[in-house]
Write a protein that holds these residues in place. Structure first.
Motif, PDB file in Angstrom:
ATOM      1  N   LEU A 328       0.775  -1.116  -0.087  1.00  0.00           N
ATOM      2  CA  LEU A 328      -0.005  -0.123   0.223  1.00  0.00           C
ATOM      3  C   LEU A 328       0.797   1.373   0.087  1.00  0.00           C
ATOM      4  CD1 LEU A 328      -2.755  -0.892   2.434  1.00  0.00           C
ATOM      5  CD2 LEU A 328      -2.858  -0.892  -0.099  1.00  0.00           C
ATOM      6  N   ALA A 329       1.836   1.222   0.977  1.00  0.00           N
ATOM      7  CA  ALA A 329       3.010   2.403   0.866  1.00  0.00           C
ATOM      8  C   ALA A 329       3.512   2.695  -0.404  1.00  0.00           C
ATOM      9  CB  ALA A 329       3.920   2.163   2.017  1.00  0.00           C
ATOM     10  N   VAL A 330       3.966   1.729  -1.016  1.00  0.00           N
ATOM     11  CA  VAL A 330       4.732   1.844  -2.327  1.00  0.00           C
ATOM     12  C   VAL A 330       3.812   2.248  -3.325  1.00  0.00           C
ATOM     13  CG1 VAL A 330       6.028   0.701  -4.140  1.00  0.00           C
ATOM     14  CG2 VAL A 330       6.586   0.256  -1.792  1.00  0.00           C
ATOM     15  N   THR A 331       2.609   1.538  -3.693  1.00  0.00           N
ATOM     16  CA  THR A 331       1.640   1.886  -4.623  1.00  0.00           C
ATOM     17  C   THR A 331       1.045   3.584  -4.272  1.00  0.00           C
ATOM     18  OG1 THR A 331       0.617  -0.088  -4.562  1.00  0.00           O
ATOM     19  CG2 THR A 331      -0.701   1.699  -5.533  1.00  0.00           C
ATOM     20  N   ALA A 332       1.051   3.892  -3.097  1.00  0.00           N
ATOM     21  CA  ALA A 332       0.524   5.406  -2.913  1.00  0.00           C
ATOM     22  C   ALA A 332       1.643   6.363  -3.149  1.00  0.00           C
ATOM     23  CB  ALA A 332       0.189   5.477  -1.340  1.00  0.00           C
ATOM     24  N   GLY A 333       2.945   6.002  -2.772  1.00  0.00           N
ATOM     25  CA  GLY A 333       3.918   6.615  -3.343  1.00  0.00           C
ATOM     26  C   GLY A 333       4.111   6.930  -4.731  1.00  0.00           C
ATOM     27  N   ALA A 334       4.297   5.808  -5.369  1.00  0.00           N
ATOM     28  CA  ALA A 334       4.047   5.584  -6.626  1.00  0.00           C
ATOM     29  C   ALA A 334       3.051   6.562  -7.607  1.00  0.00           C
ATOM     30  CB  ALA A 334       4.072   4.582  -7.580  1.00  0.00           C
ATOM     31  N   LEU A 335       1.893   6.604  -6.853  1.00  0.00           N
ATOM     32  CA  LEU A 335       0.747   7.509  -7.419  1.00  0.00           C
ATOM     33  C   LEU A 335       0.960   8.786  -7.185  1.00  0.00           C
ATOM     34  CD1 LEU A 335      -2.206   5.134  -6.298  1.00  0.00           C
ATOM     35  CD2 LEU A 335      -1.518   5.534  -8.852  1.00  0.00           C
ATOM     36  N   ILE A 336       1.610   9.359  -6.192  1.00  0.00           N
ATOM     37  CA  ILE A 336       1.872  10.764  -5.748  1.00  0.00           C
ATOM     38  C   ILE A 336       2.879  11.201  -6.335  1.00  0.00           C
ATOM     39  CG2 ILE A 336       2.314  12.112  -3.860  1.00  0.00           C
ATOM     40  CD1 ILE A 336       0.718  10.555  -2.112  1.00  0.00           C
ATOM     41  N   ALA A 337       4.116  10.490  -6.344  1.00  0.00           N
ATOM     42  CA  ALA A 337       5.275  11.018  -7.002  1.00  0.00           C
ATOM     43  C   ALA A 337       6.146  10.224  -7.952  1.00  0.00           C
ATOM     44  CB  ALA A 337       6.357  11.388  -5.754  1.00  0.00           C
ATOM     45  N   GLY A 338       5.346   9.135  -8.410  1.00  0.00           N
ATOM     46  CA  GLY A 338       6.381   8.273  -9.262  1.00  0.00           C
ATOM     47  C   GLY A 338       7.321   7.481  -8.774  1.00  0.00           C
ATOM     48  N   ILE A 339       8.331   7.270  -9.556  1.00  0.00           N
ATOM     49  CA  ILE A 339       9.341   6.213  -8.900  1.00  0.00           C
ATOM     50  C   ILE A 339       9.989   6.781  -7.587  1.00  0.00           C
ATOM     51  CG2 ILE A 339      11.669   5.310  -9.835  1.00  0.00           C
ATOM     52  CD1 ILE A 339      10.701   5.162 -12.700  1.00  0.00           C
ATOM     53  N   ALA A 340      10.150   8.240  -7.646  1.00  0.00           N
ATOM     54  CA  ALA A 340      10.882   8.785  -6.455  1.00  0.00           C
ATOM     55  C   ALA A 340       9.971   8.406  -5.180  1.00  0.00           C
ATOM     56  CB  ALA A 340      11.108  10.076  -6.689  1.00  0.00           C
ATOM     57  N   GLY A 341       8.594   8.584  -5.310  1.00  0.00           N
ATOM     58  CA  GLY A 341       7.654   8.406  -4.397  1.00  0.00           C
ATOM     59  C   GLY A 341       7.630   6.889  -3.868  1.00  0.00           C
ATOM     60  N   ALA A 342       7.960   5.843  -4.885  1.00  0.00           N
ATOM     61  CA  ALA A 342       7.932   4.541  -4.517  1.00  0.00           C
ATOM     62  C   ALA A 342       9.252   4.381  -3.490  1.00  0.00           C
ATOM     63  CB  ALA A 342       8.003   3.662  -5.882  1.00  0.00           C
ATOM     64  N   PHE A 343      10.306   5.055  -3.957  1.00  0.00           N
ATOM     65  CA  PHE A 343      11.422   4.792  -3.106  1.00  0.00           C
ATOM     66  C   PHE A 343      11.440   5.360  -1.668  1.00  0.00           C
ATOM     67  CE2 PHE A 343      13.534   4.261  -7.323  1.00  0.00           C
ATOM     68  CZ  PHE A 343      14.605   3.341  -6.882  1.00  0.00           C
ATOM     69  N   VAL A 344      10.773   6.463  -1.557  1.00  0.00           N
ATOM     70  CA  VAL A 344      10.749   7.118   0.028  1.00  0.00           C
ATOM     71  C   VAL A 344       9.555   6.745   0.705  1.00  0.00           C
ATOM     72  CG1 VAL A 344      11.973   8.914  -0.920  1.00  0.00           C
ATOM     73  CG2 VAL A 344       9.652   8.970  -1.076  1.00  0.00           C
TER      74      VAL A 344
END
Length: 398
Positions: A328-344
């Motif tokens: 859920l965290a990786v998906t939300a981060g990717a939706l918000i900020a793309g690849i960088a969001g998935a990293f953080v």
């Protein structure tokens, strides 16, 4: 006298709010609970939506700050080791940042020098591999050559129709470069004055909140440091294991694929899956299905050893999250900020959870350790408190 008040005794109070309260009390408890929880969920969802909108407006700044915190937690032991050598804070921070740039630049130059000559050979191998893959698909699956050609033509037309906006591309590159430069500057100042900034924040708090905030900050920083160092170690082990398997199987571009595996290790579950899929596809295109199956077996074996043996040893228990929370965290981060969001996304979720858990534990410990104060005796008036120093931080719970 009003006619409606004729039957009311003098001094009797009319409860005008009795109607709504009686109506609410007459509802079943399940309906009341559903109403309350629905209202709470609406408020929480609105808050998250507002936070996501603000984050999207300042995405480069948010990514730079998150990357700075991650790198600072990762490089904090290096900076402390330099400070123990009696170096000034500014010099220790500068040397740490230069060490980071040297490692990144050295790895990039090494990968380029070792793989630049393989790109020309890879083109011919990919052409032969694609022909073998085509023959394998048409011979083993109910697909004819004409159907496969039509599918490939549709795919190429769909890709060619995607127009590239040069202005948007230039803006993206500029934002990425600016975020990287800002992250380096923030990293220097955070390594140099980070502890002083945190102490300044704590001095602005009074009473028991200071102790709660101090302990929550220590727990959050320790969690971020453990996560960053553990993730880097596990990603390195994955990259070495899969890269060694690719070398033994004769797969071309083994070093770049190992580097992709190392970078993908910073995105749990999804990153390792994507990196393994890329390695299998390259092996299939270059050396055929047998090598691809052996590569897939090697990738699965390395990931199983890492997930079941190395991660419990390297990662501390308080850093680990449930796989559902990670997805859920990786998906939300990717939706918000793309690849960088998935990293953080995952380190932010881990730190947030540990901080909330620390605050809750401290409040429970304070509630159980402080007995209720008895009321003063009527014969003896309550004594006024003597002046004294301001209470310090709350003790750390066991």
């Amino acid at each position: 006298m009003v006619a409606g008040d004729a039957g009311r005794r003098p001094g009797q109070r009319t409860d005008r709010g009795a109607g709504p309260r009686q109506t609410w009390a007459s509802l079943p408890w399940l309906v009341r609970s559903a109403v309350v929880w629905s209202a709470c969920l609406v408020v929480i969802a609105a808050g998250f939506y507002l936070l996501a909108q603000i984050t999207m407006l300042v995405t480069p700044l948010a990514i730079a700050v998150a990357a700075t915190l991650f790198l600072a937690a990762l490089l904090d032991p290096v900076q402390l080791a330099l400070r123990r050598l009696r170096l000034p804070a500014a010099l220790a921070a500068l040397l740490t940042v230069l060490l980071l740039l040297g490692v990144l630049g050295g790895v990039g130059v090494l990968v380029w020098n070792m793989t630049a000559s393989q790109f020309s050979e890879l083109g011919e191998e990919l052409g032969q591999g694609l022909e073998r893959t085509r023959d394998f698909i048409t011979s083993s699956l109910p697909v004819t050559d004409d159907q496969l050609d039509g599918l490939l033509n549709q795919l190429s037309q769909a890709v060619s129709q995607q127009e590239v906006d040069p202005v948007s591309s230039a803006r993206t590159v500029t934002e990425a470069f600016g975020s990287a430069l800002l992250a380096l500057v923030l990293l220097f100042f955070l390594l140099k004055d980070g502890r002083g900034m945190w102490h300044w924040v704590l001095r602005r708090m009074t009473g028991p909140n200071r102790g709660v905030a101090a302990e929550a900050g220590r727990v959050g920083w320790r969690t971020l440091g453990s996560y960053s160092r553990g993730t880097m170690l596990i990603a390195g082990i994955d990259a070495v294991g899969i890269g060694l398997a690719l070398v033994l199987l004769g797969v071309p571009l083994a070093l770049p694929l190992a580097l992709i595996t190392f970078i993908g290790g910073f995105v749990p579950i999804i990153g390792a899956t994507v990196a393994g899929a890329v390695a299998v596809l390259v092996a299939l295109a270059a050396n055929g299905p047998t090598t691809a199956l052996l590569t897939l077996a090697a990738v699965i074996a390395v990931q199983q050893i890492e997930g079941n043996l190395l991660e419990p040893l390297v990662m501390k228990r308080q850093v680990r999250l449930h796989p559902v929370v990670i997805l859920l965290a990786v998906t939300a981060g990717a939706l918000i900020a793309g690849i960088a969001g998935a990293f953080v996304a995952v380190p932010i979720a881990a730190v947030t959870w540990r901080v909330i858990d620390s605050v809750q534990r401290q409040r429970e410990a304070a509630a159980t350790s402080s007995p209720p104060s008895a009321p003063p005796s009527p014969a003896e008036p309550e004594a006024e408190p003597e002046p004294g120093p301001e209470p310090g931080p709350a003790p750390k719970p066991a």
